[in-house]
Design an enzyme around this catalytic site. Structure first.
Site, mmCIF file in Angstrom:
data_model
loop_
_atom_site.group_PDB
_atom_site.id
_atom_site.type_symbol
_atom_site.label_atom_id
_atom_site.label_comp_id
_atom_site.label_asym_id
_atom_site.label_seq_id
_atom_site.Cartn_x
_atom_site.Cartn_y
_atom_site.Cartn_z
ATOM 1 N N LYS A 19 0.751 -1.189 0.049
ATOM 2 C CA LYS A 19 0.094 -0.002 -0.031
ATOM 3 C C LYS A 19 0.947 1.316 0.072
ATOM 4 O O LYS A 19 0.560 2.122 -0.936
ATOM 5 C CB LYS A 19 -1.049 -0.345 1.250
ATOM 6 C CG LYS A 19 -1.852 1.123 1.294
ATOM 7 C CD LYS A 19 -2.999 0.786 2.164
ATOM 8 C CE LYS A 19 -2.668 0.641 3.958
ATOM 9 N NZ LYS A 19 -2.776 2.431 4.160
ATOM 10 N N ARG A 21 -8.199 11.985 12.582
ATOM 11 C CA ARG A 21 -6.788 11.890 13.099
ATOM 12 C C ARG A 21 -6.071 13.231 13.147
ATOM 13 O O ARG A 21 -6.361 14.146 12.466
ATOM 14 C CB ARG A 21 -6.406 10.863 12.003
ATOM 15 C CG ARG A 21 -7.293 9.534 12.031
ATOM 16 C CD ARG A 21 -6.857 8.434 10.917
ATOM 17 N NE ARG A 21 -5.519 8.281 11.298
ATOM 18 C CZ ARG A 21 -4.692 7.420 10.400
ATOM 19 N NH1 ARG A 21 -5.307 6.732 9.379
ATOM 20 N NH2 ARG A 21 -3.442 6.963 10.502
ATOM 21 N N SER A 37 7.369 8.763 12.103
ATOM 22 C CA SER A 37 6.220 8.691 11.384
ATOM 23 C C SER A 37 6.486 8.849 9.807
ATOM 24 O O SER A 37 7.222 9.913 9.417
ATOM 25 C CB SER A 37 4.959 9.673 11.739
ATOM 26 O OG SER A 37 4.198 9.846 10.562
ATOM 27 N N ARG A 95 3.137 6.046 -3.263
ATOM 28 C CA ARG A 95 4.085 6.802 -3.601
ATOM 29 C C ARG A 95 4.255 6.704 -5.202
ATOM 30 O O ARG A 95 4.949 7.640 -5.761
ATOM 31 C CB ARG A 95 5.338 6.387 -2.745
ATOM 32 C CG ARG A 95 5.265 6.732 -1.289
ATOM 33 C CD ARG A 95 6.040 6.069 -0.331
ATOM 34 N NE ARG A 95 5.968 6.479 1.082
ATOM 35 C CZ ARG A 95 5.320 6.202 2.036
ATOM 36 N NH1 ARG A 95 4.166 5.616 1.668
ATOM 37 N NH2 ARG A 95 5.461 6.845 3.145
ATOM 38 N N ARG A 144 -7.395 -3.153 9.367
ATOM 39 C CA ARG A 144 -6.810 -4.279 10.453
ATOM 40 C C ARG A 144 -7.211 -4.807 11.411
ATOM 41 O O ARG A 144 -6.877 -6.257 11.853
ATOM 42 C CB ARG A 144 -5.281 -3.509 10.856
ATOM 43 C CG ARG A 144 -4.617 -2.762 9.246
ATOM 44 C CD ARG A 144 -3.147 -2.678 9.420
ATOM 45 N NE ARG A 144 -2.757 -2.046 8.278
ATOM 46 C CZ ARG A 144 -2.503 -2.483 7.258
ATOM 47 N NH1 ARG A 144 -2.614 -3.734 6.911
ATOM 48 N NH2 ARG A 144 -2.055 -1.746 6.144
ATOM 49 N N ARG A 167 -6.539 1.612 18.154
ATOM 50 C CA ARG A 167 -6.213 0.223 18.211
ATOM 51 C C ARG A 167 -6.001 -0.516 19.364
ATOM 52 O O ARG A 167 -6.241 -1.616 19.464
ATOM 53 C CB ARG A 167 -5.304 -0.012 16.707
ATOM 54 C CG ARG A 167 -5.812 0.155 15.551
ATOM 55 C CD ARG A 167 -4.607 -0.072 14.622
ATOM 56 N NE ARG A 167 -5.338 0.107 13.270
ATOM 57 C CZ ARG A 167 -4.644 0.079 12.140
ATOM 58 N NH1 ARG A 167 -3.425 0.249 11.967
ATOM 59 N NH2 ARG A 167 -5.150 0.330 10.981
ATOM 60 N N GLN A 205 4.657 9.164 7.445
ATOM 61 C CA GLN A 205 3.648 10.042 6.745
ATOM 62 C C GLN A 205 4.282 11.336 7.050
ATOM 63 O O GLN A 205 4.399 12.244 6.164
ATOM 64 C CB GLN A 205 2.300 9.835 7.229
ATOM 65 C CG GLN A 205 1.922 8.518 6.621
ATOM 66 C CD GLN A 205 0.450 8.158 7.114
ATOM 67 O OE1 GLN A 205 -0.319 9.191 7.788
ATOM 68 N NE2 GLN A 205 -0.188 7.162 7.033
ATOM 69 N N GLY A 216 -4.743 8.023 5.569
ATOM 70 C CA GLY A 216 -3.884 8.884 6.238
ATOM 71 C C GLY A 216 -2.963 9.199 5.411
ATOM 72 O O GLY A 216 -2.161 10.431 5.206
ATOM 73 N N ASP A 252 1.825 -1.226 11.965
ATOM 74 C CA ASP A 252 0.409 -1.788 11.402
ATOM 75 C C ASP A 252 0.195 -3.310 11.586
ATOM 76 O O ASP A 252 -0.964 -3.778 11.521
ATOM 77 C CB ASP A 252 0.421 -1.516 10.010
ATOM 78 C CG ASP A 252 0.308 0.023 9.368
ATOM 79 O OD1 ASP A 252 0.126 0.932 10.602
ATOM 80 O OD2 ASP A 252 0.803 0.217 8.449
HETATM 81 C C1 S3P Z 1 2.213 4.939 6.546
HETATM 82 C C2 S3P Z 1 3.164 5.028 7.468
HETATM 83 C C3 S3P Z 1 2.269 4.453 8.779
HETATM 84 C C4 S3P Z 1 1.481 3.293 8.521
HETATM 85 C C5 S3P Z 1 0.614 3.855 7.509
HETATM 86 C C6 S3P Z 1 1.350 3.681 6.232
HETATM 87 C C7 S3P Z 1 2.794 5.346 5.093
HETATM 88 O O1 S3P Z 1 1.867 5.592 9.307
HETATM 89 O O2 S3P Z 1 0.988 3.314 9.920
HETATM 90 O O3 S3P Z 1 -0.361 2.482 7.305
HETATM 91 O O4 S3P Z 1 2.603 5.042 3.790
HETATM 92 O O5 S3P Z 1 3.889 6.257 5.262
HETATM 93 P P1 S3P Z 1 2.482 6.712 10.281
HETATM 94 O O6 S3P Z 1 3.510 7.514 9.404
HETATM 95 O O7 S3P Z 1 1.498 7.619 11.009
HETATM 96 O O8 S3P Z 1 3.519 5.858 11.308
#
Ligand code: S3P
Length: 443
Positions: A36, A136, A181, A41, A402, A360, A183, A108, A329
């Site tokens: 995913k 979130r 993180s 990306r 999940r 979670r 993200q 997210g 995850d």
């Molecule tokens: C992800 C980063 C993780 C992960 C999410 C996917 C990503 O989140 O939990 O399912 O693709 O960058 P965080 O960056 O909030 O840890």
């Protein structure tokens, strides 16, 4: 999907997840869906690159489809069929103003990474999502993006989506993130493509590194040192041919079921074993799990392997510290494994679980308890005293994919029937999950 195994039980199509007998086990081979994070990306960088990007084994799950629809709304042509997705990139300056809000759905990753890109655009935009996504935390990207000069705010001034972004010049910064993180890191690196100097991000622990690997592959200038990564602005990105590896986060449910169901032996083909993602393999092995990696191959820094999983007797373990981002995850399914393992498992340093698609920690604790497990929530994790038989229950998934998949696995080991509410939420990351489970199940 191919398999080579004895008779297969029939799965009814109702809301109940079928209870398989205690003699149910898994056999055969499975190609798990594309990763995913890498799929998202590939679309984003493909759109910002010049020329075509061809993506094979793209994850056609709802989250990645949200990313595709956002880029289409910004004028990027994207052709899609079952085999591949082709992005007709228009370069760093090729996006056009969306005619309405960009809907990130439940994703997210779409919202946070796209925010980084949008802060560098000469048009304004509004990002929104479903009820879960709008709860979130977005302050974690708003604050550092503003430090770069971005004009981004939460519409309701509550640090949550919808987000409003206006055009503003961006400056390179050196940011030390309080959370590990990917993200957050990726939002800043993508904004950094449009800044007036280098942008660097330092994390407390290294999070998944797909953005930096893929940016380098497309022609970006990336330097890494310890827990820091730095991007140079305005590279010329060129379209690529990408084959997305199987998602270890999706493989995780089958790793767990294969280890827990006596008599099982399965092969999960071509799964990502990127070291920033492979924590589940380390923990499962530490619990006594028999997992072998075969046919390892390397593809632009993204290693893959076939995972051979054989039923094993599992013991409790301790999970905490720098391994957490590498299995964040997978903690829901690891909690299920812990519930069926002998002894106590302690999960700590995982406060981030509280701000995922659901809380979670709370949801896993409530649901495991409903099945009869001795489990306690802590502020940053769970204490699970495993090894006692569990019974079927009604399981609210809170529309968290999940959670639904973790309890589908738990239901195979529990006595009696389990009903998973909103079980179709698996479409977010693994639309063929129930078919894959049926495909491997034997009795
Ligand atoms: C992800 C980063 C993780 C992960 C999410 C996917 C990503 O989140 O939990 O399912 O693709 O960058 P965080 O960056 O909030 O840890």
């Amino acid at each position: 999907m191919q398999s080579n195994k004895p008779s297969q039980p029939k799965y009814p199509s109702g809301v109940y997840l079928p209870h398989l007998t205690s003699k149910t086990f898994l056999r055969g081979e499975l190609v798990v869906p594309g990763d995913k994070s890498i799929s998202h990306r590939a679309v984003m960088l493909g759109a910002l690159a010049h020329g075509k990007t061809r993506i094979r084994h793209f994850l056609q799950g709802a989250d990645c489809l949200s990313t595709i629809s956002c880029f289409r709304r910004m004028g990027i042509r994207i052709d899609q069929n079952e085999e591949e997705v082709i992005i007709h990139g228009k370069g760093l300056h090729g996006l056009t103003a969306p005619d309405k809000a960009l809907d990130c759905g439940n994703s997210g990753t779409t919202m946070r990474l796209l925010s980084g890109i949008l802060c560098g655009q000469p048009f304004h935009s509004r990002l929104t999502g479903d009820a879960s996504l709008c709860r979130r935390p977005m302050g974690r990207i708003i604050t550092p993006l503003r430090m770069m000069g971005a004009d981004i705010e939460s519409e309701a001034q509550n640090q949550c989506a919808p987000l409003l972004i206006q055009s503003a010049p961006l400056h390179g910064i050196r940011y030390t993130s309080p959370v590990a993180s990917a993200q957050v890191k990726s939002a800043l690196l993508l904004a950094g493509l449009y800044a007036d100097g280098d942008t660097s991000v330092t994390e407390p622990y290294i999070s998944r590194d797909h953005t930096e690997l893929m940016l380098s592959r497309f022609g970006g200038i990336i330097r890494r040192s310890g827990n820091s990564v730095c991007v140079a602005p305005f590279p010329t990105l060129e379209g690529q041919e990408i084959t997305v590896p199987g998602d270890i986060s999706s493989a995780a449910y089958f790793i767990a079921a294969g280890l827990l169901l006596p008599g099982s032996r399965i092969v999960l083909k071509n799964v990502s074993i990127n070291p920033t993602r492979d924590g589940i393999l380390k923990v499962a092995k530490a619990m006594g799990g028999n997992i072998k990696t075969e046919n390892i191959s390397h593809n632009h820094g993204e290693p893959t392997a076939d995972l051979v999983v054989t039923a094993s007797s599992l013991e409790g373990t301790q999970i905490g510290g720098d391994i957490i981002p590498t299995l964040i995850d997978e903690l829901p399914i690891l909690a299920v494994m812990a519930a069926f393992a002998r002894g106590t498992t302690v999960i700590r340093d995982a406060t981030e679980l509280r701000v995922k698609e659901s809380d979670r920690i709370q949801v896993m604790t409530d649901n495991l308890r409903a099945m009869g497990c001795d489990v306690e929530a802590t502020s940053d994790g769970m204490i699970i005293r495993g090894g006692n038989p569990l019974h079927g229950a009604v399981i609210p998934s809170h529309k968290d994919h999940r959670i639904a998949m973790s309890f589908a696995v738990a239901s195979l080991l529990a006595d009696g029937e389990t009903q998973i509410l909103d079980k179709e939420c698996v479409d977010i990351s693994f639309p063929t999950f129930y078919q894959a489970l049926a495909h491997l199940s034997c009795s």
